[in-house]
Design a protein around this motif. Structure first.
Motif: not given
Length: 326
Positions: A230-237, A290-297
């Motif tokens: 997911w982080l590879l696909e969401n490079k703005d996080v 919560s931080k990763l969830a807030a980022a949309g994961c």
């Protein structure tokens, strides 16, 4: 191209497997196979090439531009919490990571790094992955300290908004078999129970916890690699993030899950904890997610019971227990 350092190791090889599931095979695996059994983790996976970790470091330090890559997933490190050679950990875990990170920043490549929940020490200051709080953390072993040093270096260099550093909690699952004493308790438990019919757990030396009642945040390897994908696909996080379940479970609950997955009644023997680790033992860990969830994961985490069942029945109980690409 994707580069996975520590690509023959536990989390690294699982990430190569995940990339294969995503249809990606243009992968460079970096590791140090030496005489270990790690090579078994690579059999059945698809990747373009393999390079020894020392040669890879030589290339990036000398500025060789052969490594034009979309991302480096840096899982390469010594993960033994009992390692006593501090100079080795400084070079292998801390300094090496700096070089790889700088290479990514210079070449505009995604950098995903393996930090560790060991940075939290005894949990005195909680398990929140906020950037400001990392200065006060006090790891209990040199391994945790080597990971903490990189996170502090990244913070002081104002680059946490450009990279990802993941604090893995108690990861378990296929492809950890080469880790010897650093294998998960689930992996060790399956062997013990198969051979003796019972599982040995350490006694508690903390007044707040009965034997087997201390709690850890156990996270399944498939969830870990789903988060990294997911982080590879969401490079703005970017930033420091915990990787766990937010649901700490006791060692007794883990034992129940393994015995159940094996179709057996729970049978636990509590044994003395070695004195060498009693004052460095974590009695409680809990990943604040919560931080990763807030980022949309939105990766759904696997329960301990379901993870243990999948691991035991579909891998540990099989003749060939490795993650394989299909």
């Amino acid at each position: 191209m994707y580069i996975v350092t520590g690509g023959a190791g536990f989390i690294g090889s699982a990430m190569v497997w995940k990339l294969n599931q995503m249809g990606i095979t243009d992968i460079l695996v970096v590791d140090n196979l030496s005489t270990s059994e790690k090579w078994n983790n690579l059999v059945g996976l698809r990747y373009e090439d393999y390079l020894h970790r020392d040669q890879f470091l030589k290339y990036i330090v000398e500025g060789d531009d052969v490594f034009e890559t979309d991302a480096i997933i840096h899982m390469g490190a010594c993960s033994a919490t009992t390692e006593l050679d501090a100079d080795f950990l400084m070079e292998n875990n801390y300094r090496y990571t700096q070089y790889v990170c700088k290479h990514c920043l210079t070449n505009d490549a995604r950098f995903i790094n393996a930090s560790s929940a060991a940075t939290y020490g005894d949990g005195e200051y909680g398990f929140d992955d906020d950037h400001e709080g990392i200065d006060r953390l006090r790891p209990l072993n040199m391994y945790g300290y080597s990971k903490q040093l990189f996170d502090l270096w990244a913070k002081d260099g104002n680059i946490l908004d450009k990279i990802v550093s993941l604090k893995f909690f108690n990861v378990y699952g296929p492809n950890e078999y080469h880790k010897n004493d650093m294998r998960s308790v689930i992996c060790k438990a399956h062997k013990q129970i198969t051979e003796t019919g019972k599982l040995k757990l350490f006694k508690s030396y903390h007044p707040d916890y009965a034997h087997g009642a201390s709690k850890r945040d156990f996270v399944y390897i498939k969830d870990v690699v789903n988060i990294m994908a997911w982080l590879l696909e969401n490079k703005d996080v970017n930033g420091i993030f915990n990787v766990g379940t937010s649901t700490p479970r006791s060692w007794n609950a883990l034992a129940d899950a393994v015995f159940s997955a094996m179709g057996k009644e729970t049978n636990i023997e509590y044994i003395e904890m070695p004195e060498s680790i009693r004052d460095k033992y974590q009695y409680y860990t809990e990943a604040n997610m919560s931080k990763l969830a807030a980022a949309g994961c939105d990766v759904e985490m696997t329960s301990l019971e379901d993870g243990a069942k999948d691991y035991v029945q579909n891998y540990l109980a099989q003749d060939n227990p490795y993650l394989r690409s299909r």
